[in-house]
Scaffold this motif. Sequence first.
Motif, PDB file in Angstrom:
ATOM      1  N   PRO A   6      52.618  60.245   8.545  1.00 33.82           N
ATOM      2  CA  PRO A   6      53.547  61.365   8.349  1.00 33.82           C
ATOM      3  C   PRO A   6      53.607  62.299   9.568  1.00 33.82           C
ATOM      4  CG  PRO A   6      51.516  61.710   7.100  1.00 33.82           C
ATOM      5  CD  PRO A   6      51.411  60.349   7.724  1.00 33.82           C
ATOM      6  N   LEU A   7      52.599  62.229  10.443  1.00 31.02           N
ATOM      7  CA  LEU A   7      52.559  63.125  11.615  1.00 31.02           C
ATOM      8  C   LEU A   7      53.044  62.388  12.859  1.00 31.02           C
ATOM      9  CD1 LEU A   7      49.009  64.755  11.182  1.00 31.02           C
ATOM     10  CD2 LEU A   7      51.168  65.454  10.141  1.00 31.02           C
ATOM     11  N   ARG A   8      53.582  63.160  13.808  1.00 31.51           N
ATOM     12  CA  ARG A   8      53.962  62.507  15.059  1.00 31.51           C
ATOM     13  C   ARG A   8      52.794  62.563  16.040  1.00 31.51           C
ATOM     14  NH1 ARG A   8      58.339  66.579  17.956  1.00 31.51           N
ATOM     15  NH2 ARG A   8      56.803  68.148  18.519  1.00 31.51           N
ATOM     16  N   LEU A   9      52.744  61.544  16.870  1.00 33.88           N
ATOM     17  CA  LEU A   9      51.643  61.438  17.825  1.00 33.88           C
ATOM     18  C   LEU A   9      52.064  62.105  19.132  1.00 33.88           C
ATOM     19  CD1 LEU A   9      48.817  59.869  18.124  1.00 33.88           C
ATOM     20  CD2 LEU A   9      50.134  58.241  19.492  1.00 33.88           C
ATOM     21  N   LEU A  10      51.264  63.084  19.574  1.00 30.77           N
ATOM     22  CA  LEU A  10      51.536  63.734  20.864  1.00 30.77           C
ATOM     23  C   LEU A  10      50.805  62.943  21.945  1.00 30.77           C
ATOM     24  CD1 LEU A  10      52.688  66.369  22.281  1.00 30.77           C
ATOM     25  CD2 LEU A  10      50.398  67.286  22.023  1.00 30.77           C
ATOM     26  N   VAL A  11      51.522  62.606  23.012  1.00 30.72           N
ATOM     27  CA  VAL A  11      50.907  61.849  24.108  1.00 30.72           C
ATOM     28  C   VAL A  11      50.996  62.719  25.362  1.00 30.72           C
ATOM     29  CG1 VAL A  11      51.011  59.752  25.512  1.00 30.72           C
ATOM     30  CG2 VAL A  11      51.645  59.667  23.085  1.00 30.72           C
ATOM     31  N   GLN A  12      49.867  62.926  26.031  1.00 31.37           N
ATOM     32  CA  GLN A  12      49.798  63.812  27.204  1.00 31.37           C
ATOM     33  C   GLN A  12      49.007  63.114  28.285  1.00 31.37           C
ATOM     34  OE1 GLN A  12      50.717  66.894  27.936  1.00 31.37           O
ATOM     35  NE2 GLN A  12      50.657  68.245  26.167  1.00 31.37           N
ATOM     36  N   ALA A  13      49.663  62.651  29.325  1.00 33.98           N
ATOM     37  CA  ALA A  13      48.926  62.009  30.419  1.00 33.98           C
ATOM     38  C   ALA A  13      49.036  62.841  31.680  1.00 33.98           C
ATOM     39  CB  ALA A  13      49.489  60.619  30.672  1.00 33.98           C
ATOM     40  N   VAL A  14      47.910  63.058  32.326  1.00 36.12           N
ATOM     41  CA  VAL A  14      47.885  63.718  33.638  1.00 36.12           C
ATOM     42  C   VAL A  14      47.188  62.718  34.548  1.00 36.12           C
ATOM     43  CG1 VAL A  14      47.110  65.708  34.962  1.00 36.12           C
ATOM     44  CG2 VAL A  14      47.621  65.964  32.527  1.00 36.12           C
ATOM     45  N   GLY A  15      47.918  62.108  35.473  1.00 37.55           N
ATOM     46  CA  GLY A  15      47.371  60.936  36.151  1.00 37.55           C
ATOM     47  C   GLY A  15      47.038  59.930  35.056  1.00 37.55           C
ATOM     48  N   SER A  16      45.977  59.167  35.220  1.00 36.16           N
ATOM     49  CA  SER A  16      45.723  58.181  34.162  1.00 36.16           C
ATOM     50  C   SER A  16      44.749  58.676  33.087  1.00 36.16           C
ATOM     51  CB  SER A  16      45.286  56.838  34.755  1.00 36.16           C
ATOM     52  OG  SER A  16      44.323  57.046  35.725  1.00 36.16           O
ATOM     53  N   ARG A  17      44.522  59.986  33.029  1.00 31.53           N
ATOM     54  CA  ARG A  17      43.804  60.557  31.872  1.00 31.53           C
ATOM     55  C   ARG A  17      44.821  60.818  30.773  1.00 31.53           C
ATOM     56  NH1 ARG A  17      39.015  62.637  30.974  1.00 31.53           N
ATOM     57  NH2 ARG A  17      39.836  63.693  29.152  1.00 31.53           N
ATOM     58  N   ILE A  18      44.595  60.232  29.610  1.00 31.79           N
ATOM     59  CA  ILE A  18      45.580  60.438  28.535  1.00 31.79           C
ATOM     60  C   ILE A  18      44.913  61.048  27.306  1.00 31.79           C
ATOM     61  CG2 ILE A  18      47.338  59.358  27.083  1.00 31.79           C
ATOM     62  CD1 ILE A  18      47.636  57.146  29.002  1.00 31.79           C
ATOM     63  N   ASP A  19      45.485  62.147  26.811  1.00 28.37           N
ATOM     64  CA  ASP A  19      45.080  62.689  25.514  1.00 28.37           C
ATOM     65  C   ASP A  19      46.150  62.285  24.508  1.00 28.37           C
ATOM     66  OD1 ASP A  19      42.930  64.051  26.583  1.00 28.37           O
ATOM     67  OD2 ASP A  19      44.045  65.927  26.863  1.00 28.37           O
ATOM     68  N   HIS A  20      45.726  61.931  23.315  1.00 32.15           N
ATOM     69  CA  HIS A  20      46.726  61.693  22.270  1.00 32.15           C
ATOM     70  C   HIS A  20      46.132  62.095  20.927  1.00 32.15           C
ATOM     71  CE1 HIS A  20      44.307  58.057  22.225  1.00 32.15           C
ATOM     72  NE2 HIS A  20      44.789  57.749  21.039  1.00 32.15           N
ATOM     73  N   TYR A  21      46.951  62.769  20.144  1.00 27.09           N
ATOM     74  CA  TYR A  21      46.490  63.172  18.815  1.00 27.09           C
ATOM     75  C   TYR A  21      47.704  63.411  17.921  1.00 27.09           C
ATOM     76  CZ  TYR A  21      47.394  67.812  20.834  1.00 27.09           C
ATOM     77  OH  TYR A  21      47.981  68.880  21.465  1.00 27.09           O
ATOM     78  N   PHE A  22      47.463  63.304  16.596  1.00 23.25           N
ATOM     79  CA  PHE A  22      48.562  63.573  15.673  1.00 23.25           C
ATOM     80  C   PHE A  22      48.754  65.079  15.618  1.00 23.25           C
ATOM     81  CE2 PHE A  22      47.429  59.276  14.482  1.00 23.25           C
ATOM     82  CZ  PHE A  22      48.693  58.705  14.459  1.00 23.25           C
TER      83      PHE A  22
END
Length: 349
Positions: free
Chosen positions: A298-314
């Motif tokens: 039900p939640l959307r996944l936020l994707v945040q990459a700075v260079g090849s470090r990636i954070d992702h969370y609902f």
Amino acid sequence: MLQQKIPATVITGFLGAGKTTMIRNLLQNAGGKRIALIINEFGDLGVDGDVLKGCGAEACSEDDIIELTNGCICCTVADDFIPTMTKLLERENRPDHIVIETSGLALPQPLVAAFNWPEIKTQVTVDGVITVVDSAAVAAGRFADDHDKVDALRVEDENLDHESPLEELFEDQLTAADLIVLNKIDLIDAEGLKSVRDEVASRTARKPSMIEAKNGEVAAAVLLGLGVGTEDDIANRKSHHELEHENGEEHDHDEFDSFVVELPAIAEPAAFIERLKGVIAEHDVLRLKGFADVPGKPLRLLVQAVGSRIDHYFERAWAPGETRGTRLVVIGLHDMDEAAVRAAIAAAV
Ligand SMILES: Nc1nc2c(ncn2[C@@H]2O[C@H](COP(=O)(O)OP(=O)(O)OP(=O)(O)O)[C@@H](O)[C@H]2O)c(=O)[nH]1
């Protein structure tokens, strides 16, 4: 009665340094101040505005968050920023403080200079320019790493007047600072931090204070109330661009490019993120951010990459009426091969 000038804090710093994260923290700890926020983002997706509107802080209602998406704020001062400020100042319920987040590619100088325009100067003053630094990226040599490439280009074209575009922007953003926040210190060790301090100090002649932070956690009292009036000192903080082109040549962002990739739903987010890391490293993507549709969630996944470090969370539930989808904004240097990056990201799904 003479109205007091409203203080405005300008928050700058390279792509992904942690500006939005710091502002989010600030809004949640504003100690009763009403803050109006002007956000400028490079790329067409408005991710920062979404993240900040979703933070539900009392200090800043959705009405008080104004997005300027029509290009980098430094190039659209007259067309976008001044009218936005004028409208904000005409409001009956004026904010206690204005915070402006520049895009990660913006030069702060033209923005600060705009506070000397007559229609703004009488009502607002620049409380201070805060430059957020991605300490991990500095430690990794992100802003100094393509000397060889630039030198090689200079051999081919002796008129080439630019250093590496990343390095130049990094310095220009530091040159404008009243306060420097060395963010992401959780990603480096004590030795790394010392080298970051030395490098940052070596790139600014005025030696503004530096503070360290993790996830942009800095007390509101430290960020707001610097009381500098930076607009009066802007002539002493010239960018490379201004120093090189005092003949009036236009500044632009030709060295950088961005595009939006639309993808189908992402059934296996963890595997997708792993593959995305490879794409980013291979194509030297500077920044990638957006939202993904994960089937059954039900939640959307936020994707945040700075260079090849990636954070992702609902991040938040898809809103009623909102079309589920996967959209990512990709930012890189101008020579990035857009078609190849698009194909590689599509193949990573
Ligand atoms: N490990 C770590 N990650 C951080 C820190 N601060 C921010 N981040 C992460 O870095 C990414 C980029 O942060 P943002 O706050 O969006 O950066 P920004 O400067 O607003 O980015 P642009 O607006 O694209 O220029 C996000 O995934 C953040 O969660 C920190 O101190 N440590």
